[in-house]
Design a protein around this motif. Structure first.
Motif, PDB file in Angstrom:
ATOM      1  N   PRO A 249      21.494 -44.268  -8.930  1.00  0.00           N
ATOM      2  CA  PRO A 249      22.547 -44.938  -8.148  1.00  0.00           C
ATOM      3  C   PRO A 249      22.760 -46.392  -8.584  1.00  0.00           C
ATOM      4  O   PRO A 249      23.893 -46.841  -8.692  1.00  0.00           O
ATOM      5  CB  PRO A 249      22.012 -44.863  -6.713  1.00  0.00           C
ATOM      6  N   ALA A 264      26.029 -44.603  -2.900  1.00  0.00           N
ATOM      7  CA  ALA A 264      25.110 -43.708  -2.184  1.00  0.00           C
ATOM      8  C   ALA A 264      25.891 -42.671  -1.388  1.00  0.00           C
ATOM      9  O   ALA A 264      25.531 -41.496  -1.365  1.00  0.00           O
ATOM     10  CB  ALA A 264      24.199 -44.520  -1.272  1.00  0.00           C
ATOM     11  N   ARG A 265      26.982 -43.122  -0.751  1.00  0.00           N
ATOM     12  CA  ARG A 265      27.763 -42.188   0.071  1.00  0.00           C
ATOM     13  C   ARG A 265      28.495 -41.156  -0.779  1.00  0.00           C
ATOM     14  O   ARG A 265      28.557 -39.987  -0.431  1.00  0.00           O
ATOM     15  CB  ARG A 265      28.754 -42.968   0.933  1.00  0.00           C
ATOM     16  N   GLY A 268      25.984 -38.694  -1.962  1.00  0.00           N
ATOM     17  CA  GLY A 268      25.630 -37.812  -0.856  1.00  0.00           C
ATOM     18  C   GLY A 268      26.685 -36.747  -0.659  1.00  0.00           C
ATOM     19  O   GLY A 268      26.393 -35.570  -0.444  1.00  0.00           O
ATOM     20  N   GLU A 269      27.946 -37.159  -0.786  1.00  0.00           N
ATOM     21  CA  GLU A 269      29.052 -36.225  -0.601  1.00  0.00           C
ATOM     22  C   GLU A 269      29.065 -35.180  -1.722  1.00  0.00           C
ATOM     23  O   GLU A 269      29.218 -33.987  -1.471  1.00  0.00           O
ATOM     24  CB  GLU A 269      30.349 -37.039  -0.596  1.00  0.00           C
ATOM     25  N   GLU A 271      26.586 -34.230  -3.434  1.00  0.00           N
ATOM     26  CA  GLU A 271      25.433 -33.362  -3.276  1.00  0.00           C
ATOM     27  C   GLU A 271      25.705 -32.321  -2.185  1.00  0.00           C
ATOM     28  O   GLU A 271      25.369 -31.148  -2.334  1.00  0.00           O
ATOM     29  CB  GLU A 271      24.202 -34.203  -2.925  1.00  0.00           C
ATOM     30  N   ARG A 272      26.312 -32.780  -1.103  1.00  0.00           N
ATOM     31  CA  ARG A 272      26.634 -31.861  -0.007  1.00  0.00           C
ATOM     32  C   ARG A 272      27.608 -30.792  -0.478  1.00  0.00           C
ATOM     33  O   ARG A 272      27.530 -29.629  -0.071  1.00  0.00           O
ATOM     34  CB  ARG A 272      27.228 -32.673   1.144  1.00  0.00           C
ATOM     35  N   ASP A 273      28.543 -31.175  -1.360  1.00  0.00           N
ATOM     36  CA  ASP A 273      29.496 -30.206  -1.904  1.00  0.00           C
ATOM     37  C   ASP A 273      28.857 -29.297  -2.942  1.00  0.00           C
ATOM     38  O   ASP A 273      29.524 -28.454  -3.526  1.00  0.00           O
ATOM     39  CB  ASP A 273      30.681 -30.929  -2.555  1.00  0.00           C
ATOM     40  N   GLY A 274      27.578 -29.524  -3.228  1.00  0.00           N
ATOM     41  CA  GLY A 274      26.897 -28.666  -4.183  1.00  0.00           C
ATOM     42  C   GLY A 274      27.249 -28.967  -5.627  1.00  0.00           C
ATOM     43  O   GLY A 274      27.103 -28.117  -6.498  1.00  0.00           O
ATOM     44  N   ARG A 278      19.801 -34.411  -6.710  1.00  0.00           N
ATOM     45  CA  ARG A 278      18.957 -35.557  -7.019  1.00  0.00           C
ATOM     46  C   ARG A 278      17.715 -35.025  -7.717  1.00  0.00           C
ATOM     47  O   ARG A 278      17.029 -34.144  -7.191  1.00  0.00           O
ATOM     48  CB  ARG A 278      18.578 -36.287  -5.732  1.00  0.00           C
ATOM     49  N   LEU A 279      17.429 -35.549  -8.902  1.00  0.00           N
ATOM     50  CA  LEU A 279      16.244 -35.122  -9.636  1.00  0.00           C
ATOM     51  C   LEU A 279      15.018 -35.804  -9.048  1.00  0.00           C
ATOM     52  O   LEU A 279      15.112 -36.803  -8.343  1.00  0.00           O
ATOM     53  CB  LEU A 279      16.361 -35.475 -11.120  1.00  0.00           C
ATOM     54  N   ARG A 280      13.854 -35.281  -9.421  1.00  0.00           N
ATOM     55  CA  ARG A 280      12.599 -35.829  -8.913  1.00  0.00           C
ATOM     56  C   ARG A 280      12.437 -37.297  -9.288  1.00  0.00           C
ATOM     57  O   ARG A 280      11.784 -38.053  -8.613  1.00  0.00           O
ATOM     58  CB  ARG A 280      11.461 -34.989  -9.487  1.00  0.00           C
ATOM     59  N   TYR A 284      20.651 -38.650 -10.525  1.00  0.00           N
ATOM     60  CA  TYR A 284      21.518 -37.575 -10.057  1.00  0.00           C
ATOM     61  C   TYR A 284      22.068 -36.840 -11.270  1.00  0.00           C
ATOM     62  O   TYR A 284      22.400 -37.461 -12.283  1.00  0.00           O
ATOM     63  CB  TYR A 284      22.661 -38.135  -9.217  1.00  0.00           C
TER      64      TYR A 284
ATOM     65  N   HIS B 452      21.831 -27.251   1.708  1.00  0.00           N
ATOM     66  CA  HIS B 452      21.670 -27.633   0.304  1.00  0.00           C
ATOM     67  C   HIS B 452      20.293 -28.196   0.030  1.00  0.00           C
ATOM     68  O   HIS B 452      19.672 -27.909  -0.982  1.00  0.00           O
ATOM     69  CB  HIS B 452      22.697 -28.691  -0.086  1.00  0.00           C
ATOM     70  N   ASP B 485      26.151 -38.764   4.702  1.00  0.00           N
ATOM     71  CA  ASP B 485      26.020 -38.632   3.245  1.00  0.00           C
ATOM     72  C   ASP B 485      25.050 -39.674   2.705  1.00  0.00           C
ATOM     73  O   ASP B 485      24.219 -39.387   1.850  1.00  0.00           O
ATOM     74  CB  ASP B 485      27.386 -38.808   2.579  1.00  0.00           C
ATOM     75  N   GLU B 486      25.169 -40.901   3.221  1.00  0.00           N
ATOM     76  CA  GLU B 486      24.256 -41.936   2.720  1.00  0.00           C
ATOM     77  C   GLU B 486      22.823 -41.631   3.166  1.00  0.00           C
ATOM     78  O   GLU B 486      21.884 -41.749   2.373  1.00  0.00           O
ATOM     79  CB  GLU B 486      24.681 -43.327   3.214  1.00  0.00           C
ATOM     80  N   LEU B 493      12.097 -36.172  -1.392  1.00  0.00           N
ATOM     81  CA  LEU B 493      12.333 -35.180  -2.433  1.00  0.00           C
ATOM     82  C   LEU B 493      11.217 -34.171  -2.409  1.00  0.00           C
ATOM     83  O   LEU B 493      10.043 -34.519  -2.487  1.00  0.00           O
ATOM     84  CB  LEU B 493      12.351 -35.857  -3.793  1.00  0.00           C
TER      85      LEU B 493
END
Lengths: 295, 496
Positions: A249, A264-265, A268-269, A271-274, A278-280, A284, B452, B485-486, B493
């Motif tokens: 980020p 960040a937002r 997040g969005e 990610e939520r949309d698939g 986020r990797l270990r 991203y 998810h 989202d934030e 993780l």
């Protein structure tokens, strides 16, 4: 002890795979579970254990496509790219062979127990180590020569530098097998090894038609289903950047002169949309491009 | 009154936890073979008072009675600890033998350790004695060196002396003056280059008093970031400052910075013992969890702390206090701290580092991560990745004051949370849902995130708690989709 359905094939046995005989150091005996007829020249699909979704997507794409065309997919059942390749073959009801560094009846790595059981039932799991052998480090680098030996070509989907994947590529060259490599971002540490192989003269594979040509398969598909692609229709700069290379980020915020809260937002969005995960390590990355998510 | 017989009683106290329990020192000087006995369950330090008191009285030019001296510490069944009884015992003997007038000890509370030359020094927990003395409306007579420590107590009358012989010098009781509250930061956010997302996460953590775990390679600035946390927390109230100062006083540490309003920052090493961390011993010494009360407890290299130590943190993190059960009974110490921890991503520390190669195996990485343990991980609200920053960025950064502005935002967010009735970190279940007042659209968002990210029920609770805090920072009455989202980007993780 040999499991009831286990088999052993010695060198000299008519069932012994011919491909292995052409290698410099064929194993004396093969211990196996599953279907011994699958030990025909196949396609080895290998990659790093510490993989990214990119490597796993590529393993899935190429293994799945080749398996659907009747090619046996050979790999090592390791976490990451190897397992993605096996799974892709099983998903299209293709054939797959897992070569282990421990006994063929031993579940290693432990989280692959279920996968190995499916491969034993629908494909084959083999090893040169006797039944019940526990995993030892040296055995794993030895088994890499069998993965290479059983195959007609070896496809490296993702490898960092240095990497165990290299030893398989070396064995492939010794046994005169073709080494195929999926190129990666020159910025990604996870792709440094695979790109190095390309510099050294390996054959680049960027889509299934190139793989088809190498494998001598006809009828390469033109459909979009078999290309690595992400939906970039929204002209989303952040998404485009992530497809090129996984980023943190902070780096994205600097790159696009955005404040960190916005980034960040947005992440997040996505990610939520698939679309990203986020990797270990906090970066991203676009998700594994397995199948279309139903919308 | 004969020079060689008489009685006197002196008020003092003994520490139990963070309280000074009143104790009456009864001195009887009577006929019989010369002897000096102390009864009433004193520990070894109390028994040794005999030698210090005898020598101090003689060195002060006064006379120690050639008679049978009996000292009783009442109530007799209560165990008494420490060297603070020296002064009251010596004063009692001097009054009983007529060398000092009783008016010097009446309505007073005496505490202090004597040196053989008659000098007086403070003991641990002077602040507790001061609070108890003020509560009983007595004049505290103690070493003059205690002034910085006890000056935080309101309405305290006290008399500072520096030798035993001064006990009969009646100086006017000094009135205390509250020192100005100064907000000293341990480190300013402005002194940390880069790390934008980590700074944002700390701001959210401070606003909600949420627990934080930072994961990153060695040398990436995790400790530096943790040190910024006290500076972005709102200053302590006077009551909070006194609570914290008392604990530091009992532990024999400097309590003046706590009573001045500076939030404590405690960073125990991972080799600390369990007792050092949660408190214990006889007399009970507050542990790091209590010393961090109203402040920040920072555990660097979290997986290196033993499993028993990490397990022991559960109670204080849940109850905001620690109960120590001993043969003498249960002692409760406050332990309301903000928890921030740092961990390497793997045993070698370089997993995910762009420049250095990680040499760990998958198994050793997951074993390392599992050392922190589920129960503690369940209490981490915000998890963030911290990476080494580009050296170029380091050089181009100017040091500016960032913490003050952040602290103002944090204060505003906390006020908003308090207006709902509870601090965000205490929110759970239905009250949490009510506080978030999610629209049906947002409920669906939460479900999408949960599916998810494969969030557990606890994971959803943490997500909402963080989202609620982000909304508070923006003074938004209900939690919106962008807050969710934030918040999702600070979750723990799991696996890859």
């Amino acid at each position: 002890m040999r499991p009831p359905d286990g088999w052993e094939i010695d060198k000299g046995d008519p069932r012994y795979p011919e491909t292995l005989l052409t290698t410099p150091d064929p194993p004396k005996r093969i211990y196996g579970l599953g279907n011994p007829n699958l030990l025909t020249p196949g396609l080895a699909v290998i990659g790093a254990r510490k993989s990214t979704p990119y490597g796993r997507s590529c393993a899935h794409l190429f293994a799945g496509w080749a398996a659907s065309r009747g090619v046996v997919i050979v790999s090592g059942a390791a976490v990451g790219c190897d397992q993605a390749a096996h799974r892709a073959a099983l998903e299209v009801d293709g054939a797959t062979v897992a070569v282990l560094g421990c006994g063929a009846d031993v579940d290693y790595p432990r989280d692959a127990t279920q996968l190995l059981d499916v491969i034993r039932a629908r494909g084959a799991v083999i090893s040169e180590q006797p039944w019940g052998s526990t995993p030892r480090r040296w055995a794993f680098s030895r088994r890499n020569r069998i993965i290479a030996g059983l195959s007609h070509s070896v496809l490296v989907v993702e490898a960092s530098l240095p990497s165990g994947t290299f030893s398989t590529a070396d064995h492939a060259l010794e046994a005169d097998r073709e080494v195929l490599v999926v190129p990666g971002s020159i910025l990604s540490p996870e792709c440094r090894g695979s790109n190095r192989l390309l510099v050294q003269g390996a054959t680049p594979i960027t889509d299934v038609s190139e793989l088809a040509a190498v494998l001598g398969l006809l009828g390469a598909p033109e459909d979009a289903e078999h290309t690595v692609s992400h939906d970039l229709s929204r002209r989303d700069a952040i998404m485009t950047a992530l497809v090129a290379n996984p980023m943190r980020p902070d780096d994205l915020a600097r790159e696009f002169a955005l404040d960190i809260v916005t980034v960040a937002r947005r992440l997040g969005e996505l990610e939520r949309d698939g679309k990203v995960i986020r990797l270990r390590d906090g970066r991203y990355s676009p998700v594994e491009n397995k199948r279309r998510r139903p919308h | 009154m004969s020079h060689h017989s008489g009685q006197a009683t002196v008020r003092t106290g003994t520490l139990r936890g963070i309280d000074a329990i009143p104790v009456e020192v009864q001195v009887d000087v009577g006929r019989g073979l010369p002897a000096f006995r102390i009864v009433g369950l004193g520990d070894i330090a109390v028994q040794e008072a005999r030698e210090r008191v005898r020598a101090a009285i003689r060195s002060s030019g006064l006379s120690f009675p050639d008679a049978r001296v009996t000292v009783n510490l009442a109530p007799a069944p209560l165990k008494k600890h420490g060297t603070g009884f020296d002064l009251p015992i010596a004063a009692g003997i001097l009054v009983a033998t007529g060398q000092v007038e009783p008016r010097f000890i009446n309505d007073s509370w005496l505490t202090g350790e004597l040196a053989l030359d008659g000098g007086l020094r403070p003991v641990n927990g002077m602040l507790c004695h001061a609070i108890a003395a003020a509560h009983e409306r007595r004049v505290l007579v103690c070493s003059v060196d205690s002034e910085p420590e006890i000056s935080a107590v309101d309405a305290l009358h006290w008399r500072g002396i520096d030798r035993l012989s001064d006990v009969c010098r009646q100086s006017t009781p000094t009135h205390r003056q509250l020192p100005p509250t100064n907000q000293a930061c341990t480190a300013d956010l402005g002194s940390v280059a880069g790390h934008q997302s980590a700074k944002r996460a700390l701001e959210i953590a401070a606003a909600g008093a949420l627990n934080v775990l930072m994961v990153g390679p060695p040398g990436s600035g995790k400790t530096m970031l943790a040190r910024c946390l006290p500076g972005i927390l709102p200053p302590m109230s006077h009551a909070e400052a006194l609570e914290t100062a008392v604990i530091h006083s009992v532990a024999g540490l400097d309590s003046s910075s706590a009573s001045g309003g500076t939030r404590p920052f405690r960073a125990p090493h991972h080799a600390s013992t369990l007792r050092g961390l949660i408190g214990g011993g006889s007399p009970i010494r507050p542990g790091e969890v209590s010393l961090a009360h109203n402040g920040v407890l920072f555990l660097d290299e979290l997986p290196e702390f033993g499993p028993a130590t990490l397990q022991a943190l559960r109670q204080p993190m849940e109850d905001r206090r620690i109960s120590l059960v001993r043969a003498e009974g249960r002692v409760d110490l406050p332990a309301d701290f903000m928890f921030i921890a740092a961990a390497n991503p793997c045993p070698c520390g370089f997993l995910g580092d762009p420049d250095k190669r990680c040499t760990c195996t998958e198994t050793s990485i997951s074993r390392y991560a599992s050392r922190i343990g589920g129960p503690l991980m369940d209490r981490i609200d915000i998890c963030l990745r911290v990476d080494r920053i580009d050296p170029g960025l380091l050089m181009s950064t100017e040091e500016v004051d960032e913490s003050t502005a952040v602290r103002t935002d944090v204060q505003r967010a906390r006020t908003m949370a308090e207006s709902r009735g509870a601090s965000n970190r205490l929110l759970n279940g239905v009250p949490l849902l009510r506080a978030c007042s999610l629209t049906p659209d947002c409920v669906q968002r939460v479900e999408e995130i949960a599916s998810h990210a494969r969030l557990s029920g606890r994971g959803v609770t943490r997500l909402l708690r963080v989202a609620r805090t982000i909304a508070d920072l923006e003074s938004t009455p209900s939690v919106m989709s962008e807050h969710l989202d934030e918040a999702a980007s600070y979750r723990i993780l799991e696996g890859r």
